[in-house]
Design a protein around this motif. Structure first.
Motif, PDB file in Angstrom:
ATOM      1  N   ALA A  83      45.702  72.558  32.867  1.00  0.00           N
ATOM      2  CA  ALA A  83      45.033  71.597  33.752  1.00  0.00           C
ATOM      3  C   ALA A  83      43.626  71.245  33.286  1.00  0.00           C
ATOM      4  O   ALA A  83      43.139  70.140  33.561  1.00  0.00           O
ATOM      5  N   LYS A  84      42.960  72.163  32.602  1.00  0.00           N
ATOM      6  CA  LYS A  84      41.596  71.936  32.104  1.00  0.00           C
ATOM      7  C   LYS A  84      40.667  71.449  33.226  1.00  0.00           C
ATOM      8  O   LYS A  84      39.940  70.463  33.088  1.00  0.00           O
ATOM      9  N   GLY A  85      40.738  72.141  34.347  1.00  0.00           N
ATOM     10  CA  GLY A  85      39.838  71.837  35.456  1.00  0.00           C
ATOM     11  C   GLY A  85      40.347  70.792  36.428  1.00  0.00           C
ATOM     12  O   GLY A  85      39.741  70.554  37.469  1.00  0.00           O
ATOM     13  N   ARG A  86      41.455  70.135  36.106  1.00  0.00           N
ATOM     14  CA  ARG A  86      41.998  69.122  37.022  1.00  0.00           C
ATOM     15  C   ARG A  86      42.793  69.787  38.141  1.00  0.00           C
ATOM     16  O   ARG A  86      43.255  70.917  38.019  1.00  0.00           O
ATOM     17  N   LEU A 108      46.349  59.027  41.216  1.00  0.00           N
ATOM     18  CA  LEU A 108      45.340  59.867  41.866  1.00  0.00           C
ATOM     19  C   LEU A 108      44.344  60.347  40.815  1.00  0.00           C
ATOM     20  O   LEU A 108      44.726  60.618  39.665  1.00  0.00           O
ATOM     21  N   PRO A 109      43.081  60.484  41.162  1.00  0.00           N
ATOM     22  CA  PRO A 109      42.063  60.839  40.171  1.00  0.00           C
ATOM     23  C   PRO A 109      42.105  62.312  39.769  1.00  0.00           C
ATOM     24  O   PRO A 109      42.324  63.195  40.609  1.00  0.00           O
ATOM     25  N   ASP A 110      41.924  62.540  38.472  1.00  0.00           N
ATOM     26  CA  ASP A 110      41.664  63.879  37.944  1.00  0.00           C
ATOM     27  C   ASP A 110      42.725  64.904  38.345  1.00  0.00           C
ATOM     28  O   ASP A 110      42.414  65.978  38.870  1.00  0.00           O
ATOM     29  N   ILE A 111      44.003  64.572  38.103  1.00  0.00           N
ATOM     30  CA  ILE A 111      45.080  65.491  38.449  1.00  0.00           C
ATOM     31  C   ILE A 111      45.932  65.810  37.231  1.00  0.00           C
ATOM     32  O   ILE A 111      46.006  65.041  36.276  1.00  0.00           O
ATOM     33  N   CYS A 112      46.575  66.973  37.286  1.00  0.00           N
ATOM     34  CA  CYS A 112      47.582  67.381  36.307  1.00  0.00           C
ATOM     35  C   CYS A 112      48.893  67.523  37.065  1.00  0.00           C
ATOM     36  O   CYS A 112      49.021  68.372  37.953  1.00  0.00           O
ATOM     37  N   LEU A 113      49.857  66.672  36.738  1.00  0.00           N
ATOM     38  CA  LEU A 113      51.137  66.700  37.427  1.00  0.00           C
ATOM     39  C   LEU A 113      52.033  67.780  36.836  1.00  0.00           C
ATOM     40  O   LEU A 113      52.124  67.938  35.615  1.00  0.00           O
TER      41      LEU A 113
END
Length: 505
Positions: free
Chosen positions: A347-350, A382-387
């Motif tokens: 995710a690197k913070g997401r 959606l902003p700044d997400i990891c699905l």
């Protein structure tokens, strides 16, 4: 001596009524081989084939009968349903419309046309067509179909009128009572809704369970000195959702034993240690679950039983928000830590957002329960997400398809078995910040472990909602269509809820 034709047909009709479609089909195939020109044998065989899932064989038989007897309504409707089940809905509706040009008085053809349109997602003329059916033949079934379509369209008052007419004609119809229960529960009318929901147990309901169990059924009296058995009956998602009531029941009983899906045993035992959980012993025959109880102890075991789907009635479950916002199921800490480490690196913070966009069930009519790709494209912006994929089965192909359809990358942990290893699925979902899903077992488990879960639904079904909040799972919002076939409201509402939740992280 050859079997008497009339007795054969009577026996096979009874077998089919009892859900023994394959047995009826076997006997009818032999009779058809001996008398291939007997229309009644051919028609009954076609019906048995369709009920047993052999739609291709049913379509061939119905087509032959329809060609020979084009005015026979039963052959036309049987062929239409078989074609629809083979994903040939346009052919099915064209056939029925042509038939109705010749026979505008035939109520059953209108009913079949409306049902196929509804399951195909062609909703514009559904209610009007069911109304035509009810006018031509105001039977309980036809009035009930009209009432159901009106209820799905949220015309609750008009639906109520037709349900009352139907119930007056057939007060003992289990199918009608069950549909009426959903109508009531959709509106939050739990007092009456749960009573009618008991109709799901009637043998006339196609998937009603069959049990070899000699215990008396709990009558609602005090359990302070009783050991009670809760028996399984529903699908996996329903079983998870209804298990939210087990801690309350455990507090009322001297002892509690619960049978459940084998995949849930370890998770349930860890989460509610005061309860004895045991994997059910079940086989499926003709769509029904057949349960046996040789695993129960001869001495010191339960003294009565109750179905898990009857707990809302017996415990007086009304429209109040559940207190289990943080979940009631506890995943394996070790497994969750392992999965969490992998996810956070990726995710690197997401924010980690789980995604389940379809169910494994592929029956005709299921597709209308799921938003189309363009809806997901809007929702996933959606902003700044990891699905993260929560799909199981042929997941790699499904992930590729959703990525191509939406333009969003989806992380898949291929080493996890998300179908049969529910410990892994629970740990994965507990590691997520949010889950977006259609209504399925994956969504139910997510809410049960306390992860914020947003479900997109064609209709709320039997689960009562309070301002879109699930009345069993405190972490779950279930957002249903306001108008059949229109996904705009669910998508926009879920997107709004998702943004609000992610901003709070």
């Amino acid at each position: 001596m050859p079997e008497n034709r009339d007795s054969l047909l009577a026996d096979c009709q009874q077998l089919m009524a009892n859900g023994k479609w394959n047995e009826a089909r076997s006997r009818l195939e032999n009779a058809f081989t001996a008398s291939p020109n007997d229309v009644l044998i051919a028609y009954t065989l076609a019906s048995a084939c369709r009920l047993s899932g052999a739609s291709d064989r049913a379509a061939l038989l119905f087509h032959a009968i329809h060609t020979a007897l084009p005015d026979m309504a039963e052959a036309a409707t049987g062929l239409a349903f078989s074609l629809a089940e083979l994903n040939r809905a346009n052919e099915a509706t064209n056939l029925l419309r042509q038939y109705l040009v010749r026979h505008p008085e035939q109520a059953s053809a209108y009913g079949a046309l409306a049902e196929i349109w509804m399951k195909s997602g062609v909703f514009a003329a559904v209610t009007r067509t069911f109304k035509a059916t009810a006018i031509l033949a105001p039977t309980a079934d036809n009035l009930g179909n009209l009432a159901e379509s009106l209820s799905l369209q949220r015309s609750f008052e008009l639906a109520e009128q037709h349900y009352q007419r139907a119930l007056a004609k057939a007060p003992g119809s289990a199918k009608l009572q069950l549909n009426y229960a959903v109508h009531l529960l959709t509106q939050g009318k739990t007092n009456e809704g749960w009573k009618y929901f008991e109709a799901r147990l009637h043998p006339d309901v196609a998937d009603a369970p069959i049990r070899i169990l000699s215990l008396p059924r709990w009558d609602g009296n005090t359990l302070a000195d009783k050991h009670i058995l809760v028996v399984s009956e529903q699908g996996l998602g329903d079983e998870i959702r209804l298990a939210a009531m087990l801690p309350e029941l455990a507090g009322k009983a001297r002892a509690l034993t619960v049978e459940c899906d084998p995949r849930l045993v370890s998770l349930f035992k860890r989460s509610i240690p005061s309860v004895n959980f045991h994997a059910f012993s079940r086989i499926k025959k003709s769509g029904r679950g057949h349960y046996t109880y040789g695993w129960l102890p001869r001495d010191g075991g339960p003294e009565c039983y109750i179905e898990i789907g009857s707990l809302p009635l017996m415990l007086g479950h009304g429209l109040t928000m559940p207190e289990n916002v943080g979940g009631f199921l506890v995943p394996s800490v070790t497994l969750q830590d392992e999965i969490d480490d992998k996810l956070r690196v990726a995710a690197k913070g997401r924010s980690l957002v789980g995604l389940s966009w379809a169910s494994s069930a592929r029956q005709f009519g299921r597709a209308t329960n799921y938003p189309p790709p363009e809806s997901w494209r809007r929702l996933l912006d959606l902003p700044d997400i990891c699905l993260v994929s929560l799909q199981y089965g042929a997941a790699a192909r499904a992930v590729k398809e959703i990525e191509e359809a939406t333009g969003h990358k989806v992380l898949q942990l291929e080493e996890l078995d998300l179908r049969d290893d529910l410990e892994a699925l629970a740990a994965l979902e507990a590691s997520l910040d949010l889950v977006l899903s259609v209504g399925n077992a994956t969504a139910a488990l997510s809410g049960a472990v306390g992860t914020k879960t947003l479900e997109l639904l064609a209709s709320p079904g039997w689960v009562p909602l309070l301002n879109d909040r699930d009345s069993f799972l405190g972490a779950t919002h279930r957002v249903a269509q306001q108008q059949l076939g229109d996904w705009i409201y669910p998508v926009e509402r879920v997107r709004e809820l998702a943004l609000t939740h992610l901003r709070k992280r």
